[in-house]
Design a protein around this motif. Structure first.
Motif, mmCIF file in Angstrom:
data_model
loop_
_atom_site.group_PDB
_atom_site.id
_atom_site.type_symbol
_atom_site.label_atom_id
_atom_site.label_comp_id
_atom_site.label_asym_id
_atom_site.label_seq_id
_atom_site.Cartn_x
_atom_site.Cartn_y
_atom_site.Cartn_z
ATOM 1 N N ARG A 107 0.725 -1.247 -0.041
ATOM 2 C CA ARG A 107 -0.022 0.030 -0.148
ATOM 3 C C ARG A 107 0.796 1.333 0.121
ATOM 4 O O ARG A 107 0.494 2.147 -0.554
ATOM 5 C CB ARG A 107 -0.992 -0.098 1.201
ATOM 6 N N TYR A 108 1.901 1.483 0.914
ATOM 7 C CA TYR A 108 2.717 2.398 0.924
ATOM 8 C C TYR A 108 3.251 2.719 -0.589
ATOM 9 O O TYR A 108 3.388 3.849 -0.918
ATOM 10 C CB TYR A 108 4.040 2.267 1.856
ATOM 11 N N TYR A 109 3.869 1.550 -1.305
ATOM 12 C CA TYR A 109 4.385 1.950 -2.580
ATOM 13 C C TYR A 109 3.410 2.175 -3.469
ATOM 14 O O TYR A 109 3.712 2.892 -4.485
ATOM 15 C CB TYR A 109 5.117 0.509 -2.984
ATOM 16 N N GLN A 110 2.050 1.703 -3.474
ATOM 17 C CA GLN A 110 1.145 2.300 -4.353
ATOM 18 C C GLN A 110 0.734 3.750 -4.086
ATOM 19 O O GLN A 110 0.691 4.562 -5.012
ATOM 20 C CB GLN A 110 -0.266 1.305 -4.100
ATOM 21 N N CYS A 111 0.895 4.263 -2.806
ATOM 22 C CA CYS A 111 0.729 5.733 -2.601
ATOM 23 C C CYS A 111 1.792 6.574 -2.928
ATOM 24 O O CYS A 111 1.630 7.733 -3.205
ATOM 25 C CB CYS A 111 0.369 5.933 -1.078
ATOM 26 N N ASN A 112 3.193 5.898 -2.860
ATOM 27 C CA ASN A 112 4.289 6.620 -3.121
ATOM 28 C C ASN A 112 5.067 6.032 -4.203
ATOM 29 O O ASN A 112 6.388 5.652 -3.790
ATOM 30 C CB ASN A 112 5.009 6.854 -1.644
ATOM 31 N N PRO A 113 4.744 5.603 -5.300
ATOM 32 C CA PRO A 113 5.570 4.933 -6.326
ATOM 33 C C PRO A 113 6.892 5.519 -6.903
ATOM 34 O O PRO A 113 7.820 4.867 -7.335
ATOM 35 C CB PRO A 113 4.683 4.832 -7.486
ATOM 36 N N ASN A 114 7.086 6.904 -6.508
ATOM 37 C CA ASN A 114 8.477 7.554 -6.735
ATOM 38 C C ASN A 114 9.392 7.884 -5.796
ATOM 39 O O ASN A 114 10.666 8.280 -5.990
ATOM 40 C CB ASN A 114 8.221 8.717 -7.537
ATOM 41 N N THR A 115 9.120 7.399 -4.378
ATOM 42 C CA THR A 115 9.865 7.487 -3.161
ATOM 43 C C THR A 115 10.536 6.610 -3.143
ATOM 44 O O THR A 115 12.030 7.006 -2.959
ATOM 45 C CB THR A 115 8.840 7.645 -1.884
ATOM 46 N N ILE A 116 10.586 5.247 -3.342
ATOM 47 C CA ILE A 116 11.319 4.093 -3.314
ATOM 48 C C ILE A 116 11.223 3.349 -4.502
ATOM 49 O O ILE A 116 10.264 3.316 -5.016
ATOM 50 C CB ILE A 116 10.979 3.283 -1.876
ATOM 51 N N SER A 117 12.269 2.941 -5.060
ATOM 52 C CA SER A 117 12.269 2.262 -6.605
ATOM 53 C C SER A 117 11.368 1.145 -6.538
ATOM 54 O O SER A 117 10.822 0.935 -7.707
ATOM 55 C CB SER A 117 13.587 1.946 -7.020
ATOM 56 N N SER A 118 10.840 0.351 -5.710
ATOM 57 C CA SER A 118 10.105 -0.977 -5.847
ATOM 58 C C SER A 118 9.394 -1.152 -4.611
ATOM 59 O O SER A 118 9.648 -0.831 -3.163
ATOM 60 C CB SER A 118 10.945 -1.717 -6.237
ATOM 61 N N GLN A 119 8.397 -2.085 -4.829
ATOM 62 C CA GLN A 119 7.714 -2.504 -3.453
ATOM 63 C C GLN A 119 8.718 -3.488 -2.640
ATOM 64 O O GLN A 119 8.620 -3.280 -1.496
ATOM 65 C CB GLN A 119 6.602 -3.393 -4.010
ATOM 66 N N ASP A 120 9.446 -4.236 -3.287
ATOM 67 C CA ASP A 120 10.329 -4.830 -2.495
ATOM 68 C C ASP A 120 11.365 -4.176 -1.559
ATOM 69 O O ASP A 120 11.749 -4.539 -0.615
ATOM 70 C CB ASP A 120 11.264 -5.937 -3.282
ATOM 71 N N GLY A 121 11.583 -2.761 -2.289
ATOM 72 C CA GLY A 121 12.327 -2.041 -1.360
ATOM 73 C C GLY A 121 11.711 -1.585 -0.066
ATOM 74 O O GLY A 121 12.357 -1.353 0.781
ATOM 75 N N VAL A 122 10.522 -1.126 -0.340
ATOM 76 C CA VAL A 122 9.725 -0.824 0.792
ATOM 77 C C VAL A 122 9.520 -1.738 1.833
ATOM 78 O O VAL A 122 9.693 -1.513 2.957
ATOM 79 C CB VAL A 122 8.346 -0.362 0.196
#
Length: 474
Positions: A107-122
């Motif tokens: 969900r965090y990556y979905q809301c902030n796709p440009n903050t951290i490069s991937s969902q795995d990174g989050v």
């Protein structure tokens, strides 16, 4: 009506449909339940995690709908995690709690796709913050993890690259200045603990033996990929020797059972019937599945009751014995499993082993590595060097004879862990240096130095199916 009864009523209709079809009834039921969980409508905070973290499709739908109530857009990762934890109690079985963190990361990556490069990174950073929280605010002895160590532990973990140092410093300082905590019900406050709950907190949940087929990695589900390559198939007999964390399997559950084994991707599926690519896996097949990420297969030299037995030690330290139909077939299985583990196991999450009062193993991600084969080799070599150094240092300071029994046991546990990890990485490095692409791309029964073996649906005359359940010490 109790919360469990309400959950069953909401879920009953949905589970009656084919979940793979994405039925609108399933989605509607998931939305209703998610809304009630979020608003604590006849649910307690302590009920939420167990309904979001179950390993089935309906629970995943509920979790996705529940997370939609949170908008993390423009928020830092640490602030988002704190906001998330204010809504419920992160308690329950380890697998359930950590599946919840997977949904949070998504969900965090979905809301902030440009903050951290991937969902795995989050997800990696979320795991790292949880571990750092334990290190800095748990019942520690000795040196606590420094910011420099935190950054060093995360090198190369951002899809093979480094995370921005400024981001890591900010996360470290945030956790250092304020520990992570989650909301609890009033009646649970006396029982809640910083990093999850013990047996008293969870009632009978954590006392139950972990079921085969549960997520081997507490942060991630078994990576079931229907399109994964098949590296090996054949009949194997299985005997469960130790459950999660090396706990002795109860005597009544140690009997030999014969399966048709399929090493597909990073999962060893144990099926009752012969493998058919077009046939869907049953619930029983998934329950028996074993992820081989970070696993090590070897000849069971300390088990002499039957021939051709290999030992598989998984990432969560379960120990399974498998009897093959011949010495040649046993060695082929060993080679294939270790090659898959060496090639595809992702780098481990950072952990501060030395700072904990009680030794605990690092968490090993079930995701497939994103490193190239050369980078994977370098990663394994670096880990082997680190483990070897740590083992040498560990043995340079044996426990004082005056120490209590538990402290001595903890020293021995860490020694055993480091010795095993050293052996595992030595084998991984050796296989990658020899070149494992040929082995994995070869025929199902091909292995270096071995002729092609021929599978048969029957084992030798000492078939484990009729073996007694007794097990010698290993």
């Amino acid at each position: 009506m109790g919360s469990n009864e309400l959950q069953e009523k909401d879920a009953a209709g949905a589970l009656g449909y084919d979940l793979s079809n994405g039925s609108s009834s399933n989605l509607d039921a998931a939305r209703r339940l998610a809304k009630r969980l979020y608003h604590l409508d006849r649910f307690k905070r302590s009920d939420v995690a167990k309904h979001l973290g179950k390993n089935n499709e309906f629970s995943k739908l509920v979790a996705e709908e529940y997370l939609k109530f949170f908008d993390f857009t423009g928020m830092t990762l640490d602030y988002s995690l704190r906001s998330f934890f204010k809504a419920f109690s992160l308690i329950g079985e380890t697998q359930e709690r950590e599946r919840v963190l997977v949904h949070f990361s998504s969900r965090y990556y979905q809301c902030n796709p440009n903050t951290i490069s991937s969902q795995d990174g989050v997800h990696c950073l979320t795991c790292a913050m949880m571990l750092l929280n334990t290190d800095l605010h748990g019942h520690n002895i000795g040196k606590k993890m420094t910011c420099q160590e935190f950054i060093a532990n995360l090198q190369g973990m951002n899809d093979g690259k480094d995370f921005p140092k400024g981001l890591l410093k900010a996360l470290y300082n945030s956790i250092k200045n304020e520990k992570l905590e989650w909301a609890v019900d009033e009646e649970e406050k006396k029982k809640s603990h910083l990093e999850g709950t013990d047996e008293k907190d969870n009632g009978n949940q954590t006392k139950a033996v972990s079921r085969i087929g549960n997520s081997n990695n507490p942060f991630l589900d078994i990576p079931h990929d229907p399109n994964a390559a098949v590296y090996k198939t054949g009949f194997l007999a299985r005997k469960i020797h130790a459950d999660m964390d090396g706990k002795k399997t109860p005597r009544g559950k140690r009997g030999w059972k014969t399966f048709y084994a399929v090493l597909k991707g990073t999962v060893l599926y144990l099926q009752k019937d012969e493998y058919k690519p077009e046939k869907a896996l049953s619930e029983e097949d998934l329950k028996n599945a074993v992820s081989v990420h970070h696993a090590l297969a070897s000849k069971a030299t300390d088990y002499e009751k039957k021939p051709n037995v290999l030992k598989l030690k998984t990432a969560d330290w379960r120990v399974l014995l498998f009897q093959a139909q011949s010495q040649e077939e046993m060695q082929t299985w060993i080679n294939k499993i270790n090659c898959v583990a060496a090639v595809f196991s992702a780098p481990p999450f950072p952990a501060a082993i030395g700072s904990q009062k009680k030794f605990s193993r690092p968490l090993l991600p079930a995701t497939t590595t994103k490193l190239s084969q050369d980078e994977q080799l370098k990663s394994h070599e670096a880990k082997l060097k680190q483990i070897s150094t740590e083992l040498a240092e560990h043995r340079s300071y044996p426990p004082d004879k005056k120490l209590k029994g538990k402290e001595v046991d903890d020293y021995k546990l860490k020694d055993h862990y480091l010795e095993f990890e050293k052996s595992r990485y030595e084998i991984y490095v050796g296989l990658l240096k020899e070149g494992v692409k040929e082995l994995l791309s070869g025929g199902e029964n091909d292995a270096p130095g071995l002729k092609k073996s021929h599978s048969s649906p029957s084992l030798n005359q000492e078939s484990p199916v009729s073996a007694k359940a007794s097990q010698p010490p290993m």
